[in-house]
Scaffold this active site. Structure first.
Site, PDB file in Angstrom:
ATOM      1  NE  ARG A 135     -10.845  15.713  -9.345  1.00 52.69           N
ATOM      2  CZ  ARG A 135     -10.073  16.709  -9.751  1.00 52.69           C
ATOM      3  NH1 ARG A 135      -9.546  17.524  -8.851  1.00 52.69           N
ATOM      4  NH2 ARG A 135      -9.836  16.909 -11.033  1.00 52.69           N
ATOM      5  CG  ASN A 195     -13.209  19.210 -11.738  1.00 55.03           C
ATOM      6  OD1 ASN A 195     -12.890  18.158 -12.293  1.00 55.03           O
ATOM      7  ND2 ASN A 195     -13.019  20.388 -12.291  1.00 55.03           N
ATOM      8  CE1 TYR A 237     -10.644  23.403 -28.589  1.00 54.75           C
ATOM      9  CE2 TYR A 237     -10.204  24.463 -30.703  1.00 54.75           C
ATOM     10  CZ  TYR A 237      -9.801  24.116 -29.426  1.00 54.75           C
ATOM     11  OH  TYR A 237      -8.554  24.485 -28.980  1.00 54.75           O
TER      12      TYR A 237
END
Length: 441
Positions: A291, A289, A202
């Site tokens: 899309r 992504n 992280y």
């Protein structure tokens, strides 16, 4: 040749697709749930079809109903919009098997990129830098403990088959790992029907940047620059801008080149984005992504291209008619998402106007903001010669907005844009917490 498109989505993106189709002379059929019968896209379309009741599982996520509707209405193609089934490989394949054109990547590409573990493998093979993380999905708690020990805390657990902040948990010490793993798996199963998760280191306060690309599937891949999407609340984007105020020319060039190389490696077809986390002078691949994205107007304004029209042309089998050198970037663009904080009827709804302001919405005065779907009311997008002027235009636009009947995040957006960290361009993904949540305390 595509002559008629079923729009398998709702909200502002359905309106956006209707407009692009009309400009291309393509017939539109909007699929809508009973809750959306009185929205703008339904009113604007050439034809409509009700595909079920309000709950998404019975309407916008009902792939069988959508494909039957497309066939009954004699459509040639299906545009999935954003969210819902837009990155569902099984839906894309079913559309193709029904003899229809799916306006998006090939189903096998969606399937590959839909799994974050596999997507990281492809990115690594293409030479992109990735954050240290698990090579495979986490199998059990012991595997999680061992992997976290190798990576080093803090770590983040992510749903392997999802996004949007769902199935995601930050863990700072081993004693919290068991509970976080159980919750991440439970949420991943609920939202994505797959409880597998993977683990990454992280990064505390990175910038979240994405590269917009177009690829015709015939060897030509073009980038449209970056969007900075670092201003987020619970991993949900609030503000998006281009160009990013923190990218050096060399870092921008490297990220764009890596993204283009990845799409060529994939044989990608259509519009898509490669998302990165940026920390100082280093960047790390996060995901693709596959899309259209909510924030696509930002790239449209700085590049001058219509991304929805390009999606349709590519789906028709056409080649991109220009080279990277033909793409010219102009000025600065900023998008502000106006979200509802409660459902209800919009008793007053006034959106901004004037030079250099665009707004995308599907609502109007008297319309109902439904509790069944996402909370986005409108997107306000401004274009200016530079960032300072862009921020001034956005503040002017926000001051013109008047929405009554539901609570919104309008004042929070003003706070964010006026804040010293945002105006300076030096902030991380914790900006909302620092500016808005501390203000409430």
């Amino acid at each position: 040749m595509i002559k008629s498109i079923l729009i398998a989505n709702r909200g502002e993106v359905a309106v956006r697709i209707v407009r692009a189709c009309k400009d291309l002379g393509i017939r539109t059929v909007v699929a809508y749930s009973s809750a959306d019968a009185r929205t703008q896209a339904v009113r604007m379309a050439d034809d409509t079809v009700c595909i079920g009741p309000a709950p998404s599982q019975e309407s916008y996520l009902n792939s069988k109903n959508l494909i039957v509707a497309a066939c009954l209405k004699r459509c040639d193609a299906v545009h999935p919009g954003v969210g819902f089934l837009s990155e569902n490989a099984a839906f894309a394949k079913a559309v193709e098997e029904a003899g229809l054109v799916f306006i998006g990547p090939k189903s096998e590409t969606i399937a590959l990129l839909g799994n974050k573990v596999e997507a990281r493998k492809v990115a690594l093979k293409a030479g992109l830098p990735i954050t240290p993380g698990s090579k495979e999905a986490i199998t059990d708690l012991e595997d999680a403990k061992q992997t976290a020990g190798q990576i080093g805390y803090p770590i983040i657990l992510k749903a392997a088959s999802g996004g949007g902040g769902r199935g995601m948990r930050i863990v700072r010490k081993e004693s919290d790992l068991a509970g976080a793993l159980a919750l991440a798996r439970k949420e991943a199963l609920l939202f994505f029907a797959d409880d597998s998760v993977h683990m990454e280191r992280y990064l505390e306060q990175p910038r979240h940047l994405e590269i917009q690309l177009l690829s015709d599937g015939k060897g030509t891949v073009l980038h449209l620059g970056e969007r900075d999407c670092s201003v987020q609340k619970n991993h949900q984007k609030l503000l998006e801008e281009s160009p990013s105020p923190i990218l050096s020319p060399s870092l921008r060039e490297a990220m764009c080149a890596d993204s283009v190389r990845l799409f060529k490696e994939l044989g990608y077809r259509g519009a898509g984005t490669v998302e990165f986390l940026v920390e100082q002078d280093s960047y790390y691949f996060m995901e693709v992504n596959a899309r259209l994205q909510v924030e696509h107007p930002v790239s449209e304004l700085v590049s001058g291209l219509d991304l929805v029209q390009e999606q349709i042309r590519i789906a028709q089998g056409k080649r991109l008619g220009y080279t990277q050198e033909d793409i010219r970037f102009h000025g600065y663009a900023l998008e502000c998402r106006i979200n509802g904080l409660s459902a209800g009827t919009l008793t007053k709804f006034v959106m901004p106007g004037g030079p250099h302001v665009r707004f995308d919405t599907y609502l109007e005065e008297g319309a109902v903001l439904s509790p069944y779907y996402d909370s986005l009311i409108a997107k306000i997008i401004v274009h200016a010669p530079n960032r300072d002027q862009g921020l001034a235009i956005m503040l002017r636009a926000l001051s013109e907005v008047c929405i009554e009947g539901v609570k919104t995040n309008l004042e929070e957006q003003k706070q964010l844009i006026k804040s010293r960290p945002f105006t300076s361009g030096r902030f991380g993904t914790d900006l909302y917490a620092k500016v808005c949540e501390q203000e409430k305390k």
